[in-house]
Scaffold this active site. Structure first.
Site, PDB file in Angstrom:
ATOM      1  N   HIS A  74       0.791  -1.235   0.000  1.00 49.76           N
ATOM      2  CA  HIS A  74       0.000   0.000   0.000  1.00 49.76           C
ATOM      3  C   HIS A  74       0.820   1.281   0.000  1.00 49.76           C
ATOM      4  CE1 HIS A  74       0.602   0.171   4.408  1.00 49.76           C
ATOM      5  NE2 HIS A  74       0.351   1.449   4.270  1.00 49.76           N
ATOM      6  N   GLU A  78       3.776   5.671  -2.945  1.00 49.80           N
ATOM      7  CA  GLU A  78       4.057   6.920  -2.261  1.00 49.80           C
ATOM      8  C   GLU A  78       5.516   6.989  -1.796  1.00 49.80           C
ATOM      9  OE1 GLU A  78       1.699   9.029  -2.433  1.00 49.80           O
ATOM     10  OE2 GLU A  78       2.661  10.666  -1.323  1.00 49.80           O
ATOM     11  N   ASP A  79       6.040   5.876  -1.329  1.00 51.99           N
ATOM     12  CA  ASP A  79       7.325   5.934  -0.637  1.00 51.99           C
ATOM     13  C   ASP A  79       8.491   5.257  -1.346  1.00 51.99           C
ATOM     14  OD1 ASP A  79       6.165   7.375   1.349  1.00 51.99           O
ATOM     15  OD2 ASP A  79       5.760   5.679   2.649  1.00 51.99           O
ATOM     16  N   ASP A 142      -4.230   0.679   7.751  1.00 48.42           N
ATOM     17  CA  ASP A 142      -3.045   1.541   7.703  1.00 48.42           C
ATOM     18  C   ASP A 142      -3.113   2.556   8.848  1.00 48.42           C
ATOM     19  OD1 ASP A 142      -0.778   2.937   6.602  1.00 48.42           O
ATOM     20  OD2 ASP A 142      -2.178   4.362   5.686  1.00 48.42           O
ATOM     21  N   ASP A 262     -23.676   1.621  32.946  1.00 51.57           N
ATOM     22  CA  ASP A 262     -23.517   0.482  32.021  1.00 51.57           C
ATOM     23  C   ASP A 262     -22.098   0.394  31.478  1.00 51.57           C
ATOM     24  OD1 ASP A 262     -23.843   2.823  30.697  1.00 51.57           O
ATOM     25  OD2 ASP A 262     -25.281   2.078  29.247  1.00 51.57           O
TER      26      ASP A 262
HETATM   27 MN    MN Z   1       0.948   3.194   5.361  1.00 53.10          MN
END
Ligand code: MN
Length: 739
Positions: A74, A78-79, A142, A262
């Site tokens: 994921h 981006e990285d 994530d 409760d």
């Molecule tokens: Mn991440």
């Protein structure tokens, strides 16, 4: 903290989905390891630990191999240095789409805490979810892991991320019915947003937990025994509510911790729906129910599919005991929400297109609860938007990209927003797979596929229903270009036919350069412009014939008549009245037969000055003012200053010579929205018409409008009219005025 290992992830996957394609998960792991090699998390551990933990959380949701693989990958877009096309060449489309979707959500800026911006972000995330809810499940996993490791981040980041989680991600988890993620996200955010309150409640809770340990166990046992006596096999568990839900209750009802009765909820799990009701009857026979607290969410499920029976009863010491009765299936829905849907899929295969799945849609409908009276998620979006962005809808391309359009936009608007070529050849559209007409009104959340064909061209009728200025401008531009071409072609045909009657060939005249000379003689900037004017019936073809045919041979008016007829035949819609009038402007000599006193042959004639109050142009009726000092001033016939001074001065009738030398200087004022690049755009329109710009100025007015002032040199009024027409069509232009 021990990092989960890939083998454990695969073992878990196989435990709930034995036919899983584990090779895919392995491959995603190898790629993730390779791409993240060398980077570290803030905590100092290798970055790879993060995608592994995210994949681990996804196995707790019991998602299948595509989601697990996407969870492992994921963050690579981006990285790391890998690009979308590269990823596509390695992994199935489904996985890449998930990774791309998660990446896109990550790029939605959330720094801004203003409520309308938050609502807008929420909207974008929900839209992404409407495409494929797994994107959100991965994003939630994530976020959960990031929240679990938040302590390693600097303080200002901690607070910002915690707030964002509380305002955006926790509510989404709640809407999706994923209770365990909701509880963790809320408590983790709570810890960073209100640390003192969090730790105080946490220690009070720990005390209660210990104090009530005995009581809780006894109550569980008591219920199980009583139910067994009635022939119902049940499992009873006592569960403390999560801290933030207790805090919320204290805030809402203005209670102290001790007043929250409760803190513990007992859950009774039985094998079937009839047993749920039987168990409720048994419990009410041994403990008094509190009136108004019995809820039947089995007969009337919540919008997010939650089902259970709820009751509150009085314990032996008068304390209240909250009880939920449900089957294991109902429990799965209560804990796992939308993900439970896949848990119970017997085939073991992940649905081919989850977005089309009926049950998924029903879950998405649960989003409506945020805005209770509404019936579907898009109405919910509409309601947010009507407050935030009243005029915008958001639709999807087939690739899942979000396109924002004005409300009421049609497939044509969508097509032009992608590319003008696509707009110009838009033949049709599919909305969510179904063909729709071109004037169909798109709704937020629609997936719109534009169909193109090379044989399709923009149509004037499109202007009646398009909504975006961009589409409107592009269509107008295309139509006017097309019309110019058509007029040029028509002019060519008319001239060619007329010339042939006198034994002349247009092609030869063009080759000799005679046509260019004729065009220049009549002040056309090019041969094509002359042909266009003939095609528009704005320039008499006999004037050109007269250049090549001796006068005695030329039968009067023939050419003009032929041109008019040809024009009518070619374009029956053309209004002949307008054409005649226009022609008169271009050919004033034809009308002014009454013997004018003064003929103007040149703008450079030292005998005249051209009044700057009205800046007359060729084609406009003019008069000459002879002032006391004997100077001759040329004015437009309707100039107010001329009329003012006419009584004290001598006035002469005047006419323009058929060819006037030179140009007059006029000033154009263009008011527009303040937009970058507009001055350049306007200047290029002027230059396109071979207009000489002496000066161009732009200033911003107090009302945030831009005021452009052009000082230009022009000869004819039709040239001016043409300029004004084209400037008026430019996007953002409000008005054009000759000074
Ligand atoms: Mn991440």
């Amino acid at each position: 903290m021990a990092v989960i290992r890939i083998n454990e992830i695969i073992d878990r996957l196989l435990s709930y989905h034995p036919q899983a394609d584990t090779g895919l998960v392995q491959k995603a792991y190898v790629w993730s390891a390779k791409l993240h090699a060398g980077s570290l998390r803030e905590s100092g551990v290798p970055y790879l630990s993060h995608p592994l933990e995210v994949a681990g959380i996804l196995t707790e949701m019991e998602l299948h191999e595509s989601s697990i693989a996407a969870g492992l990958l994921h963050d690579v877009l981006e990285d790391s240095s890998i690009t979308l096309p590269e990823l596509e060449s390695e992994f199935p489309k489904e996985i890449v789409r998930l990774v791309d979707g998660v990446t896109k959500i990550g790029r939605i800026p959330t720094e801004d805490s203003r409520i309308e911006v938050q609502a807008e972000n929420f909207r974008k995330i929900i839209l992404a979810m409407a495409r494929d809810v797994r994107v959100i499940l991965i994003k939630l996993a994530d976020r959960l892991h990031n929240m679990q490791t938040l302590s390693y981040l600097p303080d200002d980041k901690k607070t910002r991320i915690a707030k964002e989680t509380m305002e955006i991600y926790a509510p989404i988890a709640g809407r999706l019915g994923i209770h365990w993620i909701l509880a963790q996200l809320e408590d983790l955010s709570f810890q960073y947003i209100k640390p003192e309150m969090f730790f105080r409640l946490a220690s009070q809770m720990a005390r209660i937990r210990e104090a009530r340990q005995d009581y809780t166990e006894k109550t569980q046992q008591f219920f199980e025994e009583k139910l067994a006596e009635a022939g119902i096999k049940a499992q009873v568990t006592g569960r403390f509510k999560h801290l933030y839900s207790i805090y919320r209750k204290m805030e809402k009802q203005n209670l102290t911790f001790d007043e929250v009765y409760d803190l513990i909820a007992f859950r009774v799990t039985v094998g079937s729906i009839p047993e749920c009701y039987d168990a409720l009857r048994v419990i009410h026979s041994i403990r008094s129910p509190v009136p108004g607290r019995i809820k039947d969410y089995i007969a009337l499920p919540k919008a997010n599919m939650y089902r259970s029976l709820h009751t509150t009863v009085l314990g032996p010491g008068g304390e209240r005991e909250e009880i939920q009765l449900r089957t294991p299936e109902m429990h799965a829905v209560a804990e796992y929400g939308i993900a439970a849907h896949w848990r119970y899929k017997e085939s073991g295969g992940i649905p081919e297109s989850p977005e089309a799945d009926e049950k998924t849609q029903m879950f998405l409908n649960s989003l409506v609860e945020l805005h209770e009276e509404l019936k579907d998620p898009y109405h919910f979006l509409e309601s947010i938007k009507s407050e935030v962005m009243p005029d915008v809808i958001a639709v999807f391309t087939p690739d899942g990209d979000i396109v924002e359009l004005p409300s009421g936009a049609t497939p044509i608007d969508m097509a032009y927003s992608i590319h003008s070529d696509i707009g110009n050849h838009c033949a049709g559209a599919k909305v969510d797979g179904k063909i729709v007409p071109l004037n169909h009104n798109l709704k937020s959340g629609d997936t719109v596929e534009i169909l193109t064909s090379n044989t399709v061209e923009p149509n004037r009728a499109w202007l009646e229903f398009v909504k975006s200025p961009r589409a409107r401008n592009k269509i107008n531009h295309w139509l006017s270009t097309k019309e110019t071409q058509r007029n040029r072609e028509l002019g060519r045909q008319v001239l060619e036919n007329e010339l042939l009657r006198y034994g002349k060939a247009l092609g030869t005249l063009i080759q000799e350069g005679s046509m260019d000379q004729a065009a220049a003689r009549f002040n056309f900037s090019s041969r094509d412009r002359l042909l266009e004017a003939i095609g528009r019936n704005r320039f008499p073809v006999r004037k050109i014939l007269a250049q090549f045919v001796p006068p005695e041979e030329l039968r009067s008016e023939t050419g003009k008549t032929a041109a008019s007829e040809k024009k009518k035949a070619f374009n029956p819609a053309a209004e002949s009245g307008e054409s005649e009038q226009q022609e008169d402007l271009e050919d004033p000599a034809a009308k002014e037969e009454a013997g004018p006193l003064v003929t103007i042959t040149s703008f450079n004639d030292p005998g005249f000055s051209f009044a700057s109050c009205c800046s007359p142009l060729v084609g406009e009726p003019v008069k000459i003012l002879e002032k006391e000092d004997a100077s001759m001033e040329v004015h437009r016939a309707d100039c107010p200053r001329l009329l003012e001074q006419a009584s004290e001065n001598d006035l002469y009738k005047a006419r323009w010579e058929s060819q006037v030398e030179g140009e007059n200087r006029i000033t154009l004022e263009v008011v527009s929205e303040d937009r970058k690049g507009l001055l350049a755009e306007l200047s290029s329109i002027l230059s396109d018409d071979n207009v000489n710009i002496e000066r161009a100025l732009v200033r911003t007015t107090e009302e945030k409008k831009a005021m452009h002032t052009f000082r230009i040199n022009l000869k004819t009024v039709s040239q001016l009219q043409r300029l004004i027409n084209s400037i008026e069509k430019v996007d953002s232009v409000i008005s054009v005025r000759r000074q």
